[in-house]
Design an enzyme around this catalytic site. Structure first.
Site, PDB file in Angstrom:
ATOM      1  N   SER A   1      67.444  36.916 -16.555  1.00 60.46           N
ATOM      2  CA  SER A   1      68.391  36.715 -15.463  1.00 60.46           C
ATOM      3  C   SER A   1      69.807  36.637 -16.039  1.00 60.46           C
ATOM      4  O   SER A   1      70.260  37.547 -16.723  1.00 60.46           O
ATOM      5  CB  SER A   1      68.008  35.460 -14.663  1.00 60.46           C
ATOM      6  OG  SER A   1      68.687  35.418 -13.437  1.00 60.46           O
TER       7      SER A   1
ATOM      8  N   GLU B   1      66.038  45.009 -13.730  1.00 60.76           N
ATOM      9  CA  GLU B   1      65.395  44.156 -12.722  1.00 60.76           C
ATOM     10  C   GLU B   1      66.487  43.443 -11.946  1.00 60.76           C
ATOM     11  O   GLU B   1      67.628  43.354 -12.395  1.00 60.76           O
ATOM     12  CB  GLU B   1      64.430  43.164 -13.380  1.00 60.76           C
ATOM     13  CG  GLU B   1      65.075  42.163 -14.333  1.00 60.76           C
ATOM     14  CD  GLU B   1      65.595  40.888 -13.684  1.00 60.76           C
ATOM     15  OE1 GLU B   1      65.235  40.617 -12.508  1.00 60.76           O
ATOM     16  OE2 GLU B   1      66.372  40.168 -14.324  1.00 60.76           O
TER      17      GLU B   1
ATOM     18  N   HIS C   1      62.045  38.625 -12.145  1.00 63.01           N
ATOM     19  CA  HIS C   1      61.891  37.362 -11.429  1.00 63.01           C
ATOM     20  C   HIS C   1      60.556  37.309 -10.684  1.00 63.01           C
ATOM     21  O   HIS C   1      60.509  37.157  -9.455  1.00 63.01           O
ATOM     22  CB  HIS C   1      63.053  37.177 -10.449  1.00 63.01           C
ATOM     23  CG  HIS C   1      64.371  36.919 -11.109  1.00 63.01           C
ATOM     24  ND1 HIS C   1      65.087  37.906 -11.766  1.00 63.01           N
ATOM     25  CD2 HIS C   1      65.121  35.790 -11.210  1.00 63.01           C
ATOM     26  CE1 HIS C   1      66.214  37.390 -12.240  1.00 63.01           C
ATOM     27  NE2 HIS C   1      66.256  36.113 -11.915  1.00 63.01           N
TER      28      HIS C   1
END
Length: 317
Positions: free
Chosen positions: A112, A216, A287
């Site tokens: 992230s 992502e 995630h």
């Protein structure tokens, strides 16, 4: 290119835990994650400021930076695990002592927001890091067994994992109606799409030419994903890479379902299908609870025709 590999993690080693981005919603999540690591036989050193809170940040910039530097400088610490992502690592990048990291290569794990830190480290140091589970996200609760097994094997074994399968056995897929048949080989660079975009035009963006980009995202509406993929395209990055891997785009749906919108799948198809490179989709990372750990900087090969991803070397040495 000479790439630095961190030493593998061994039983009873010390793992440092820091929060260079945002703080967890509860400090107890860090405590539970630490207990998980201790049950596995590791010792844990918590960053001095890891439980601090400064608005949406886990402490002030100087505090978060101090913890990062302290863990790399401490010779007893063999790996550095992030508590969580959130936001904050881009603010640290100009102040990091990259020579310190080069002199003390260690396993560094997170994803992230941590993508910005990892890509900057690869740009400045060429150190392999790991887009994988975090202490106050996956480790504080019961981790998916396949996620867990893959992660620990990757950071503890100096052997190449070879062909990689999705956790749960779900197949990796060729993207859309793509006809590109030849495999692509390059180093894995990527992570969270928003963070990749945030590094563009900065001294911390790695050179993506002839490498394999993996992407992502979470919680971004389709039009925002559209904007970011379009920026990658307009900047020439999608034309420079050898291959592309699409991971999870979790909860990337319109906030107002009463308004017309494309889906993320529509956006990906319209913007990516004309690329003359192999593209893999349905690759489990990002995630989601059940996922692969992706080593940033590792030499890999993908084949769209075979629907395969292969790690061509070990991630630790």
């Amino acid at each position: 290119m000479t790439v630095l590999k961190p030493p593998p993690l061994k039983p009873n080693d010390v793992i440092g835990v820091i929060a260079p981005g945002s703080a967890p919603s509860s400090p107890e999540k860090i405590d539970k994650g630490i207990r998980y690591l201790e049950r596995l036989g590791y010792r844990v050193k918590l960053g001095k400021h890891a439980k601090n809170v400064h608005g949406y940040l886990a402490g002030r910039d100087a505090e978060r930076l101090a913890d990062l530097h302290a863990m790399f400088a401490d010779h007893s610490v063999k790996a550095i695990f992030m508590a969580r992502g959130g936001y904050g690592t881009p603010r640290l990048l100009p102040k990091i002592d990259y020579d310190l990291i080069r002199r003390n290569p260690k396993i560094l794990v997170g994803y992230s927001d941590i993508t910005a830190l990892q890509l900057a480290i690869f740009k400045k140091v060429n150190l392999i890091t790991f887009s994988g589970p975090m202490v106050a996200v996956e480790m504080f609760q019961k981790m998916d067994p396949s996620t867990e097994e893959f992660f620990w094997r990757l950071i503890t074994s100096p052997l190449s994992l070879g062909k990689v399968m999705n956790p749960g056995g779900e197949r990796l897929r060729r993207f859309g109606s793509q006809t590109k048949k030849s495999p692509a080989k390059g180093r894995l660079l990527g992570g969270n799409l928003s963070m990749i975009i945030s590094l563009m035009g900065t001294p911390f963006q790695p050179d993506y030419a002839n490498q394999i980009l993996f992407l992502e995202e979470v919680g971004e509406e389709p039009y925002r994903v559209d904007r970011m993929l379009t920026q990658l395209k307009l900047a020439g990055i999608l034309r420079a890479i050898k291959g592309l891997i699409l991971g999870s785009f979790a909860d990337c749906v319109p906030a107002d379902k009463s308004k017309p919108s494309l889906t993320v799948e529509d956006v990906q198809r319209e913007l990516l299908e004309d690329l003359k490179i192999p593209i893999l989709s349905n690759v489990a990372f990002g995630h989601i609870p059940q996922k692969l750990t992706m080593p940033i900087g590792l030499k890999a090969r993908i084949s769209a025709r075979a629907g395969s991803l292969e790690f061509l070397e070990s991630a630790v040495a």
